[in-house]
Design a protein around this motif. Structure first.
Motif, PDB file in Angstrom:
ATOM      1  N   ASP A 117       5.900  -0.173   1.619  1.00 29.80           N
ATOM      2  CA  ASP A 117       5.986   0.041   0.320  1.00 29.80           C
ATOM      3  C   ASP A 117       7.311   0.174  -0.119  1.00 29.80           C
ATOM      4  O   ASP A 117       7.508   0.556  -1.521  1.00 29.80           O
ATOM      5  CB  ASP A 117       4.826   0.899  -0.400  1.00 29.80           C
ATOM      6  N   HIS A 147       1.972   6.958   1.841  1.00 30.25           N
ATOM      7  CA  HIS A 147       2.393   5.356   1.443  1.00 30.25           C
ATOM      8  C   HIS A 147       1.002   4.726   1.264  1.00 30.25           C
ATOM      9  O   HIS A 147      -0.003   4.907   1.537  1.00 30.25           O
ATOM     10  CB  HIS A 147       2.626   5.041   2.963  1.00 30.25           C
ATOM     11  N   THR A 148       1.544   3.488   0.535  1.00 29.89           N
ATOM     12  CA  THR A 148       0.530   2.610  -0.044  1.00 29.89           C
ATOM     13  C   THR A 148       0.297   1.371   0.782  1.00 29.89           C
ATOM     14  O   THR A 148      -0.559   0.345   0.535  1.00 29.89           O
ATOM     15  CB  THR A 148       0.844   2.230  -1.718  1.00 29.89           C
ATOM     16  N   GLN A 149       1.281   1.226   1.816  1.00 32.97           N
ATOM     17  CA  GLN A 149       1.173   0.029   2.476  1.00 32.97           C
ATOM     18  C   GLN A 149       1.445   0.560   4.090  1.00 32.97           C
ATOM     19  O   GLN A 149       1.541   1.724   4.155  1.00 32.97           O
ATOM     20  CB  GLN A 149       2.078  -1.129   2.407  1.00 32.97           C
TER      21      GLN A 149
END
Length: 551
Positions: free
Chosen positions: A360, A334-336
């Motif tokens: 994200d 995940h980027t968030q």
């Protein structure tokens, strides 16, 4: 009589008529128009139109001095103009016909509580109208029975021919009306118990209510964790308090068996308690302590493995039997912030799949058994994720089995079907407002339900094949609802209201009949929504029990 002439009504009447003289031009013109209605040369249709026009002229024609404006919302009744030549638009059968223009300001809409029976009755009514309008009954009835038989004499031998049909409806419409109706289950629309929960966080990214298999309810209130049972009506017993005065609890999760409870905090600490002795077993200080964020917002157990999702974009897996302060494995995709994690079963990492949702808008499915996808170093991670993982942690990274990007908002609600393997339900925030069903065996989406409101949490029933969804903000339906859906049709069984703020939390009691919901209104509400479990034990006096006859 003079007082009537000098009254306000008399003045308006004289102003309307112009003069009181019977021979005035306006009086003669009106008398001529009214007299012409009785002319025998006009057709009945023209007479009706002339009468309607004259009535409007007499009653609604304002004077030059007093002009009246009629608008929606005034005392006069507003009659909408319908297109008499378009039945589809008149009966709202065309979905595109009722869409308002973006430039027209619409009045405030009053939402009504959705009723499954009413909605299905409306759908049936519209289906009947569509079936009738799609056919050509005029062309059919225009032919006489004699001409029909002359054109095809062999039709007389067919008893199912439409010529013998007594009903004015088409056969397709009759079969649609006579189809079996679904049975509706009665669900109590009001909670049987309400508890105050002061300090219960109204945060979409937290999970602070969980029900243990033993029947103990754990609730996180600000800096404290309380345990409550049905026998204790005065209040819950305090289990623990955050070590740091500036810290608070953000997630709770019971182990599937036993009395072990895990708690995550906003400062990234992870604690495991034995509730039977009220003793702290493990404390992983700074379990998630990256500068990007520390909050542990989601926890999930499978056997002796605890998985934690945090604001640092990482998912870490801990074996609470090991006294080591390091996780034995971690996942990074995940980027968030990771909003939710959920294991498919309690068979351990070798027999279960893990689902994770992030801010994200991604949904990831993990298989920790996959040695093919496993990388011994962080070289297998993306460059963005590699910045958040230090090389000296000594744990291996693993790539997700599937990545789904259909959601358009943060994915928090996750629930694995306990009746069917590899079936996962996911729900997202207000910008998405959808519940999606997935088949993790094939990696495909099987259904999509548009709820019209923010999906905060999801929960499957263990007694019946139904799904519970809790909701928050909405611009299309009533906000803060609790809905029950029937699988696989995903028809709504019931809709419950009572919370005055977002329903962030939901949990199921051990017997599978009652759910508890918590929201930003700082209340816990208990609902009896599911039927009891059917007994699988055989009747002792049953004649089909041949085991008693064996000697």
């Amino acid at each position: 009589m003079s007082s009537l002439k000098n009254s306000q009504f008399g003045k308006r009447l004289r102003a309307f008529r112009g003069t009181g003289d019977e021979n005035s031009p306006s009086r003669k013109r009106r008398r001529l128009n009214l007299g012409s209605l009785s002319s025998p040369t006009k057709s009945p249709t023209k007479r009706i139109r002339s009468l309607a026009t004259a009535a409007l002229d007499v009653t609604n024609t304002p004077s030059k001095r007093h002009k009246t404006r009629y608008s929606i919302g005034s005392e006069d009744r507003f009659v909408p103009s319908r297109d008499q030549n378009n039945l589809w638009a008149s009966y709202s059968l065309d979905e595109n016909a009722n869409k308002p223009s973006p430039s027209v300001r619409q009045p405030m809409r009053r939402w009504s509580l959705p009723d499954p029976e009413t909605e299905r009755a409306d759908d049936l009514f519209k289906s009947v109208l569509r079936s009738e309008l799609a056919g050509s009954p005029i062309a059919y009835h225009s032919l006489s029975r004699k001409s029909q038989f002359e054109n095809s004499p062999s039709r007389l031998d067919d008893p199912t021919d439409r010529s013998y049909q007594l009903s004015p409806l088409h056969p397709e419409t009759s079969s649609l009306i006579n189809q079996p109706r679904p049975e509706y289950r009665n669900v109590a629309k009001t909670p049987f118990r309400i508890l105050d929960a002061p300090g219960l966080s109204d945060d979409f990214y937290t999970n602070l209510v969980d029900w243990a298999p033993s029947g103990v309810l754990a609730v996180g209130l600000d800096k404290h964790v309380y345990l409550w049972t049905g026998d204790n009506h005065k209040g819950g017993a305090k289990l623990c308090t955050a070590f740091d005065s500036k810290d608070e609890y953000t997630s709770l999760a019971w182990m599937k068996s036993g009395s072990t409870l895990a708690a995550g905090t906003a400062q990234g600490h992870l604690e495991i308690y034995d509730t039977s002795t009220l003793r702290l077993i493990r404390r992983y200080k700074n379990a998630h302590a990256h500068v990007a964020g520390k909050r542990i917002g989601s926890l999930s157990w499978t056997s002796d493995t605890l998985s934690s999702g945090s604001r640092d974009r990482m998912i870490k897996h801990w074996d609470f039997r090991d006294s080591s302060a390091k996780p034995f494995r971690q996942c990074a995709a995940h980027t968030q912030e990771v909003c939710g994690v959920k294991w498919s079963g309690d068979g351990g990492i070798q027999a279960s799949l893990l689902a994770s949702g992030g801010n994200d808008n991604r949904l990831c499915i993990w298989d920790l058994r996959g040695s093919v996808r496993e990388s011994s170093t962080s070289a297998g991670w993306s460059p963005f994720v590699r910045n958040f993982v230090s090389e000296d942690e000594g744990v291996s990274g693993i790539a997700p089995l599937y990545r789904f990007r259909q959601h358009k908002a943060a994915v928090k609600g996750l629930a694995w079907d306990p009746h069917l393997s590899n079936v996962l339900a996911s729900g997202a925030g207000q910008q998405d407002a959808c519940i999606r069903l997935w088949n993790t065996a094939t990696g495909t989406m099987t259904n999509e339900i548009r709820t019209g409101s923010q999906v905060c949490n999801l929960l499957w029933s263990t007694n019946s094949h139904e799904l519970v969804s809790t909701h928050g903000y909405s611009t299309q339906t009533i906000p803060n609802q609790i809905r029950i859906w029937k699988y696989p049709s995903m028809n709504m069984v019931a809709s419950l209201t009572g919370h005055t703020d977002c329903v962030q939390y939901v949990s199921l009691n051990p017997n599978g009949e009652t759910i508890v919901t918590g929201g930003g209104d700082e209340t816990l509400r208990f609902w009896n929504v599911f039927p009891g479990r059917t007994s699988s034990s055989k009747d002792e006096n049953s004649v089909l029990d041949y085991g008693k006859l064996i000697r």
